[in-house]
Design a protein around this motif. Sequence first.
Motif, PDB file in Angstrom:
ATOM      1  N   MET A   1      59.731  14.791 -45.259  1.00 53.72           N
ATOM      2  CA  MET A   1      61.222  14.628 -44.897  1.00 53.72           C
ATOM      3  C   MET A   1      61.809  13.592 -45.974  1.00 53.72           C
ATOM      4  N   LYS A   2      62.708  13.881 -46.639  1.00 52.04           N
ATOM      5  CA  LYS A   2      63.335  12.873 -47.554  1.00 52.04           C
ATOM      6  C   LYS A   2      63.797  11.815 -46.512  1.00 52.04           C
ATOM      7  N   GLY A   3      63.945  10.544 -47.232  1.00 53.91           N
ATOM      8  CA  GLY A   3      64.643   9.080 -46.635  1.00 53.91           C
ATOM      9  C   GLY A   3      65.975   9.495 -46.427  1.00 53.91           C
ATOM     10  N   ILE A   4      66.343   8.489 -45.622  1.00 57.79           N
ATOM     11  CA  ILE A   4      67.813   8.336 -45.289  1.00 57.79           C
ATOM     12  C   ILE A   4      68.674   7.358 -46.236  1.00 57.79           C
ATOM     13  N   LEU A   5      69.858   7.772 -46.732  1.00 56.51           N
ATOM     14  CA  LEU A   5      70.486   6.887 -47.682  1.00 56.51           C
ATOM     15  C   LEU A   5      71.557   6.112 -46.883  1.00 56.51           C
ATOM     16  N   PHE A   6      71.492   5.039 -46.927  1.00 55.55           N
ATOM     17  CA  PHE A   6      72.325   4.136 -46.146  1.00 55.55           C
ATOM     18  C   PHE A   6      73.185   3.257 -47.169  1.00 55.55           C
ATOM     19  N   VAL A   7      74.618   3.419 -46.895  1.00 57.57           N
ATOM     20  CA  VAL A   7      75.653   2.701 -47.908  1.00 57.57           C
ATOM     21  C   VAL A   7      76.461   1.679 -46.907  1.00 57.57           C
ATOM     22  N   LEU A   8      76.205   0.364 -47.467  1.00 59.04           N
ATOM     23  CA  LEU A   8      76.945  -0.578 -46.796  1.00 59.04           C
ATOM     24  C   LEU A   8      77.905  -1.164 -47.796  1.00 59.04           C
ATOM     25  N   SER A   9      79.095  -1.162 -47.151  1.00 62.66           N
ATOM     26  CA  SER A   9      80.347  -1.678 -48.116  1.00 62.66           C
ATOM     27  C   SER A   9      81.338  -2.238 -47.169  1.00 62.66           C
ATOM     28  N   GLY A  10      82.278  -2.773 -47.829  1.00 60.09           N
ATOM     29  CA  GLY A  10      83.360  -3.479 -47.108  1.00 60.09           C
ATOM     30  C   GLY A  10      84.046  -4.375 -48.280  1.00 60.09           C
ATOM     31  N   PRO A  11      85.277  -5.048 -47.793  1.00 63.54           N
ATOM     32  CA  PRO A  11      85.867  -5.803 -48.874  1.00 63.54           C
ATOM     33  C   PRO A  11      85.073  -6.910 -49.220  1.00 63.54           C
ATOM     34  N   SER A  12      85.505  -7.411 -50.509  1.00 66.07           N
ATOM     35  CA  SER A  12      84.697  -8.587 -50.784  1.00 66.07           C
ATOM     36  C   SER A  12      84.839  -9.889 -50.085  1.00 66.07           C
ATOM     37  N   GLY A  13      83.645 -10.432 -49.758  1.00 62.23           N
ATOM     38  CA  GLY A  13      83.946 -11.503 -48.869  1.00 62.23           C
ATOM     39  C   GLY A  13      83.451 -11.171 -47.530  1.00 62.23           C
ATOM     40  N   THR A  14      83.135 -10.185 -46.985  1.00 63.46           N
ATOM     41  CA  THR A  14      82.843  -9.807 -45.917  1.00 63.46           C
ATOM     42  C   THR A  14      81.396 -10.308 -45.522  1.00 63.46           C
ATOM     43  N   GLY A  15      80.576 -10.579 -46.737  1.00 60.92           N
ATOM     44  CA  GLY A  15      79.154 -11.057 -46.452  1.00 60.92           C
ATOM     45  C   GLY A  15      78.277  -9.758 -46.558  1.00 60.92           C
ATOM     46  N   LYS A  16      78.607  -8.785 -47.721  1.00 63.94           N
ATOM     47  CA  LYS A  16      77.720  -7.700 -47.611  1.00 63.94           C
ATOM     48  C   LYS A  16      76.258  -8.313 -48.295  1.00 63.94           C
ATOM     49  N   GLY A  17      76.231  -8.866 -49.373  1.00 64.59           N
ATOM     50  CA  GLY A  17      75.124  -9.479 -49.733  1.00 64.59           C
ATOM     51  C   GLY A  17      74.139 -10.211 -48.978  1.00 64.59           C
ATOM     52  N   THR A  18      74.721 -11.178 -48.147  1.00 64.81           N
ATOM     53  CA  THR A  18      74.064 -11.917 -47.160  1.00 64.81           C
ATOM     54  C   THR A  18      73.348 -11.106 -46.073  1.00 64.81           C
ATOM     55  N   VAL A  19      74.019 -10.074 -45.278  1.00 65.76           N
ATOM     56  CA  VAL A  19      73.870  -8.816 -44.563  1.00 65.76           C
ATOM     57  C   VAL A  19      72.502  -8.374 -45.139  1.00 65.76           C
ATOM     58  N   CYS A  20      72.647  -7.918 -46.255  1.00 61.11           N
ATOM     59  CA  CYS A  20      71.621  -7.178 -47.249  1.00 61.11           C
ATOM     60  C   CYS A  20      70.262  -8.066 -47.187  1.00 61.11           C
ATOM     61  N   ALA A  21      70.374  -9.103 -47.625  1.00 60.67           N
ATOM     62  CA  ALA A  21      69.242 -10.019 -47.949  1.00 60.67           C
ATOM     63  C   ALA A  21      68.376 -10.216 -46.397  1.00 60.67           C
ATOM     64  N   GLU A  22      69.305 -10.290 -45.466  1.00 63.49           N
ATOM     65  CA  GLU A  22      68.705 -10.465 -44.131  1.00 63.49           C
ATOM     66  C   GLU A  22      67.975  -9.281 -43.717  1.00 63.49           C
ATOM     67  N   LEU A  23      68.660  -7.883 -43.964  1.00 64.56           N
ATOM     68  CA  LEU A  23      68.180  -6.818 -43.632  1.00 64.56           C
ATOM     69  C   LEU A  23      66.800  -6.588 -44.202  1.00 64.56           C
ATOM     70  N   LEU A  24      66.759  -7.010 -45.373  1.00 59.71           N
ATOM     71  CA  LEU A  24      65.391  -6.907 -46.462  1.00 59.71           C
ATOM     72  C   LEU A  24      64.219  -7.495 -45.686  1.00 59.71           C
ATOM     73  N   LYS A  25      64.667  -8.715 -45.347  1.00 57.58           N
ATOM     74  CA  LYS A  25      63.530  -9.581 -44.511  1.00 57.58           C
ATOM     75  C   LYS A  25      63.149  -8.837 -43.268  1.00 57.58           C
ATOM     76  N   ARG A  26      64.010  -8.229 -42.453  1.00 56.46           N
ATOM     77  CA  ARG A  26      63.624  -7.960 -41.089  1.00 56.46           C
ATOM     78  C   ARG A  26      63.549  -6.522 -40.945  1.00 56.46           C
ATOM     79  N   ASP A  27      63.715  -5.829 -42.048  1.00 55.27           N
ATOM     80  CA  ASP A  27      63.568  -4.324 -41.773  1.00 55.27           C
ATOM     81  C   ASP A  27      62.482  -3.794 -43.082  1.00 55.27           C
ATOM     82  N   ASN A  28      61.326  -3.517 -42.651  1.00 53.28           N
ATOM     83  CA  ASN A  28      60.137  -3.271 -43.624  1.00 53.28           C
ATOM     84  C   ASN A  28      60.510  -1.791 -44.107  1.00 53.28           C
TER      85      ASN A  28
END
Length: 198
Positions: A1-28
Amino acid sequence: MKGILFVLSGPSGTGKGTVCAELLKRDNNISLSVSMTTRECREGETPGVTYHYVSVEEFKHNIENGEMLEYAVYGDNYYGTPRSSVEKLLNEGKDVLLEIEPQGALQIKSKFPEAVLLFLIPPSMAELKNRLVSRGREDTEEIEKRLEAAKWELMQAEKYNIHIVNDSLDECVDRVIEYFNEKRAERRKIEELINELG
């Protein structure tokens, strides 16, 4: 089955980049799709990792040929998601994470109705302003523009699958991973039912 496409967004300054970096460390189990931009590469950024940096001409060529899954123009620069890399990962059964602005996220939803949209919310507008100021990347006028844009972006939140307040980074990331795992469990259940039907 195909993978799931997750889209993370929000206003500039909400910490999207920081959250994504942490997700990549913790979710293989997730792959980050690298966006494309026409803006200059900043100090500390890595081409092909932070962004694919291209000329305006190349970006426009990709748009004309239907090679962008979504794109938006901020200031004088184009930002967008190349279609081929996302589809390749999904077809390999890998879950893909996109970190994009709401304008692009809504374009994705129209092309990929099955995409799962997560909206990051700041604890308050005062805190959002503090984060933008403390980054030291924009002048006062640019910060005001971003805060004005945040009003429209927050009004789009109701079109998302889930809203998560980014007050504490650890708690925010825990909640995102918990939600990812709920969606994966739903997908496994559907696979089991399909297999039962033969």
